[in-house]
Design an enzyme around this catalytic site. Sequence first.
Site, PDB file in Angstrom:
ATOM      1  N   TYR A   1     -24.308   6.137  17.761  1.00  0.00           N
ATOM      2  CA  TYR A   1     -23.495   4.924  17.598  1.00  0.00           C
ATOM      3  C   TYR A   1     -24.208   3.922  16.698  1.00  0.00           C
ATOM      4  O   TYR A   1     -23.586   3.277  15.848  1.00  0.00           O
ATOM      5  CB  TYR A   1     -23.189   4.281  18.964  1.00  0.00           C
ATOM      6  CG  TYR A   1     -22.204   3.140  18.828  1.00  0.00           C
ATOM      7  CD1 TYR A   1     -20.832   3.372  18.941  1.00  0.00           C
ATOM      8  CD2 TYR A   1     -22.631   1.838  18.545  1.00  0.00           C
ATOM      9  CE1 TYR A   1     -19.911   2.348  18.773  1.00  0.00           C
ATOM     10  CE2 TYR A   1     -21.719   0.813  18.376  1.00  0.00           C
ATOM     11  CZ  TYR A   1     -20.362   1.065  18.500  1.00  0.00           C
ATOM     12  OH  TYR A   1     -19.462   0.057  18.325  1.00  0.00           O
TER      13      TYR A   1
ATOM     14  N   PHE B   1      -4.296  -6.550  -7.562  1.00  0.00           N
ATOM     15  CA  PHE B   1      -4.112  -5.257  -6.901  1.00  0.00           C
ATOM     16  C   PHE B   1      -3.476  -5.539  -5.541  1.00  0.00           C
ATOM     17  O   PHE B   1      -3.811  -6.520  -4.881  1.00  0.00           O
ATOM     18  CB  PHE B   1      -5.406  -4.444  -6.751  1.00  0.00           C
ATOM     19  CG  PHE B   1      -5.074  -3.098  -6.171  1.00  0.00           C
ATOM     20  CD1 PHE B   1      -4.394  -2.163  -6.927  1.00  0.00           C
ATOM     21  CD2 PHE B   1      -5.332  -2.816  -4.844  1.00  0.00           C
ATOM     22  CE1 PHE B   1      -3.979  -0.960  -6.372  1.00  0.00           C
ATOM     23  CE2 PHE B   1      -4.931  -1.602  -4.286  1.00  0.00           C
ATOM     24  CZ  PHE B   1      -4.259  -0.672  -5.056  1.00  0.00           C
ATOM     25  N   THR B   2      -2.578  -4.646  -5.132  1.00  0.00           N
ATOM     26  CA  THR B   2      -1.723  -4.893  -3.957  1.00  0.00           C
ATOM     27  C   THR B   2      -2.519  -5.325  -2.713  1.00  0.00           C
ATOM     28  O   THR B   2      -2.289  -6.410  -2.173  1.00  0.00           O
ATOM     29  CB  THR B   2      -0.910  -3.626  -3.642  1.00  0.00           C
ATOM     30  OG1 THR B   2      -1.810  -2.517  -3.566  1.00  0.00           O
ATOM     31  CG2 THR B   2       0.125  -3.359  -4.727  1.00  0.00           C
TER      32      THR B   2
ATOM     33  N   ASP C   1     -14.568  -5.613  -7.883  1.00  0.00           N
ATOM     34  CA  ASP C   1     -13.903  -4.502  -7.203  1.00  0.00           C
ATOM     35  C   ASP C   1     -14.433  -3.276  -7.934  1.00  0.00           C
ATOM     36  O   ASP C   1     -14.000  -2.955  -9.038  1.00  0.00           O
ATOM     37  CB  ASP C   1     -12.379  -4.620  -7.303  1.00  0.00           C
ATOM     38  CG  ASP C   1     -11.689  -3.458  -6.581  1.00  0.00           C
ATOM     39  OD1 ASP C   1     -12.334  -2.401  -6.421  1.00  0.00           O
ATOM     40  OD2 ASP C   1     -10.525  -3.598  -6.179  1.00  0.00           O
TER      41      ASP C   1
ATOM     42  N   LYS D   1     -12.246   6.746  -4.299  1.00  0.00           N
ATOM     43  CA  LYS D   1     -11.914   7.058  -5.691  1.00  0.00           C
ATOM     44  C   LYS D   1     -13.157   7.622  -6.394  1.00  0.00           C
ATOM     45  O   LYS D   1     -13.476   8.792  -6.231  1.00  0.00           O
ATOM     46  CB  LYS D   1     -11.406   5.789  -6.393  1.00  0.00           C
ATOM     47  CG  LYS D   1      -9.956   5.422  -6.032  1.00  0.00           C
ATOM     48  CD  LYS D   1      -9.819   4.735  -4.717  1.00  0.00           C
ATOM     49  CE  LYS D   1      -8.475   4.065  -4.522  1.00  0.00           C
ATOM     50  NZ  LYS D   1      -8.325   3.490  -3.180  1.00  0.00           N
TER      51      LYS D   1
ATOM     52  N   ARG E   1       4.659   1.883  -9.829  1.00  0.00           N
ATOM     53  CA  ARG E   1       3.747   0.738  -9.968  1.00  0.00           C
ATOM     54  C   ARG E   1       4.464  -0.303 -10.832  1.00  0.00           C
ATOM     55  O   ARG E   1       4.194  -0.487 -12.000  1.00  0.00           O
ATOM     56  CB  ARG E   1       2.430   1.140 -10.644  1.00  0.00           C
ATOM     57  CG  ARG E   1       1.578   2.096  -9.849  1.00  0.00           C
ATOM     58  CD  ARG E   1       0.655   1.483  -8.816  1.00  0.00           C
ATOM     59  NE  ARG E   1       1.243   1.020  -7.586  1.00  0.00           N
ATOM     60  CZ  ARG E   1       0.534   0.730  -6.487  1.00  0.00           C
ATOM     61  NH1 ARG E   1      -0.759   0.870  -6.462  1.00  0.00           N
ATOM     62  NH2 ARG E   1       1.117   0.272  -5.410  1.00  0.00           N
TER      63      ARG E   1
ATOM     64  N   PHE F   1       5.898  -1.377  -0.909  1.00  0.00           N
ATOM     65  CA  PHE F   1       6.032  -0.118  -1.649  1.00  0.00           C
ATOM     66  C   PHE F   1       5.681   1.108  -0.807  1.00  0.00           C
ATOM     67  O   PHE F   1       6.184   2.198  -1.058  1.00  0.00           O
ATOM     68  CB  PHE F   1       5.154  -0.136  -2.917  1.00  0.00           C
ATOM     69  CG  PHE F   1       3.693  -0.324  -2.636  1.00  0.00           C
ATOM     70  CD1 PHE F   1       3.158  -1.583  -2.465  1.00  0.00           C
ATOM     71  CD2 PHE F   1       2.847   0.771  -2.515  1.00  0.00           C
ATOM     72  CE1 PHE F   1       1.807  -1.754  -2.191  1.00  0.00           C
ATOM     73  CE2 PHE F   1       1.501   0.614  -2.239  1.00  0.00           C
ATOM     74  CZ  PHE F   1       0.979  -0.657  -2.067  1.00  0.00           C
TER      75      PHE F   1
END
Length: 488
Positions: free
Chosen positions: A81, A133-134, A224, A267, A391, A458
């Site tokens: 943990y 960005f969303t 980001d 990504k 998009r 979306f």
Amino acid sequence: MSESTNHPPIARSWAEPYKIKMVELLHMTTRDQRERAITEAGFNTFLLPSKDIYIDLLTDSGTSAMSDRQWAGMMLGDEAYAGSRNFFHLEEAVRQAYGYRHIIPTHQGRGAEHLLSQLCIHSGDVVPGNMYFTTTKHHQELAGGRFADVIIDEAHDSQSDHPFKGNIDLDKLSRLINEVGADKIPYLSLETNVNMAGGQPCSLENIRATCDLCHQHSIAVFLDATRAVENAFFIKQRERGCENLSIPDILSQICACTDGCTMSAKKDSLVNIGGFLALNDDELADKARNLVVVYEGLHTYGGMAGRDMEALAIGIGESVQEDHIRARIGQVEYLGEKLINAGVPVVRPIGGHGVFIDAARFLPELPREQFPAQALAAALYVESGVRAMERGAVSAGRDTETGKNIFPALELVRLTIPRRVYTQAHMDVVIESILQLHSEPERIVGVEMTYEPKYLRFFQARFNPVVGDVVLRGSATPEYMTAAPTSR
Ligand code: PM9
């Protein structure tokens, strides 16, 4: 080549810098099955079950193929943990590649965005960034802030060939600082390889100038870094003076002038789940380590299993290897160039993680209110079993003040390429499918929204075709795409 011969230069192709050790079988469907599936999915490709997909270009997020070394790392998961040894491997890998001092793991990118927004944004604050960005914008708004777009104008023009369409417009940023006051700007959010602009990079020069300007006003800059490695590759390719730098070098330089980053490791970092918040400031890092236990988990796992942290640590190392990144971007370029050469309107230059079709140009007869990109993504699925993503206006959502639909300049369908997953032959099938639709755009019917969820619509919105019950009229589909699995 010698000047004295008349032979054309010999082409030197990139090829995948790996060989295939295990395969996942694909499922072919008939056109009837796909029509039924998309209708049941409310003409939203997010709501299609993956069993009904042939080539899945919905996203590059969490869809990478892990290497044998990463899978071996999964077996070394230390699921204690607290204080898992995999956390320390991850911390070391992030420090080495990105250079930040403090690493707080999160279950994925939006977990890091949530922590950063809650820690830094106060009601009435403004957060500038290079295109929205969303999830990033949503977390900024939930914390009481407002997003302000300060990207260069070229980013909103799909046909501009600007090599660094992700750049911040320093005049726009200066004006914003003067208008609202630096004390109302907790930080600038600087996205590498800007997703919604089509995977477009920022230059190193612009990143440095942006950081200088912000720091002069005591405004922090958080990267980001989700696709920072892909951005680094474009800097090497396109920025004068950077051609001889290594990818790890460029990546370190991108991060060096910023104050930290949010990261969706799903990504660039070649894993199926994971993310982190990285910070340089000791005090802010202490606060983040405290907040992460409320929303994600203890600060040495933050929502990730030990095995996932190990795979991520290894994935980070693989992601900055030159062979990998050249082939990854080369594959996207292959798809994009073929579409451009065939006259399909796509965002130029070709981006890092996908090819973005300009749906407004592809379907000039459809009004924006009929969501051309949503309609085109649904039609592409019916045509060929290829899954892409809208998009455009559906992703942009509504203005928080007026409640009206936002219609961004870019109305795009994203063909997102998972890393190390598909071959060039898959790309060829995608190209053929799109060319088929492009030759008969009048077959594609617009859609209207019948269900609109409150947040990030979306993902779960539902639609109906505005005429009849199909989104793609007629059937000119080549036989091989509609027939049973044995047909190819
Ligand atoms: N991006 C993508 O498909 C997955 C969710 S939206 C369909 O492009 C950036 C630049 C992203 C991103 C996710 C996140 C959030 C932050 N920044 O999905 O929470 O592209 O790991 O990351 C998606 P998570």
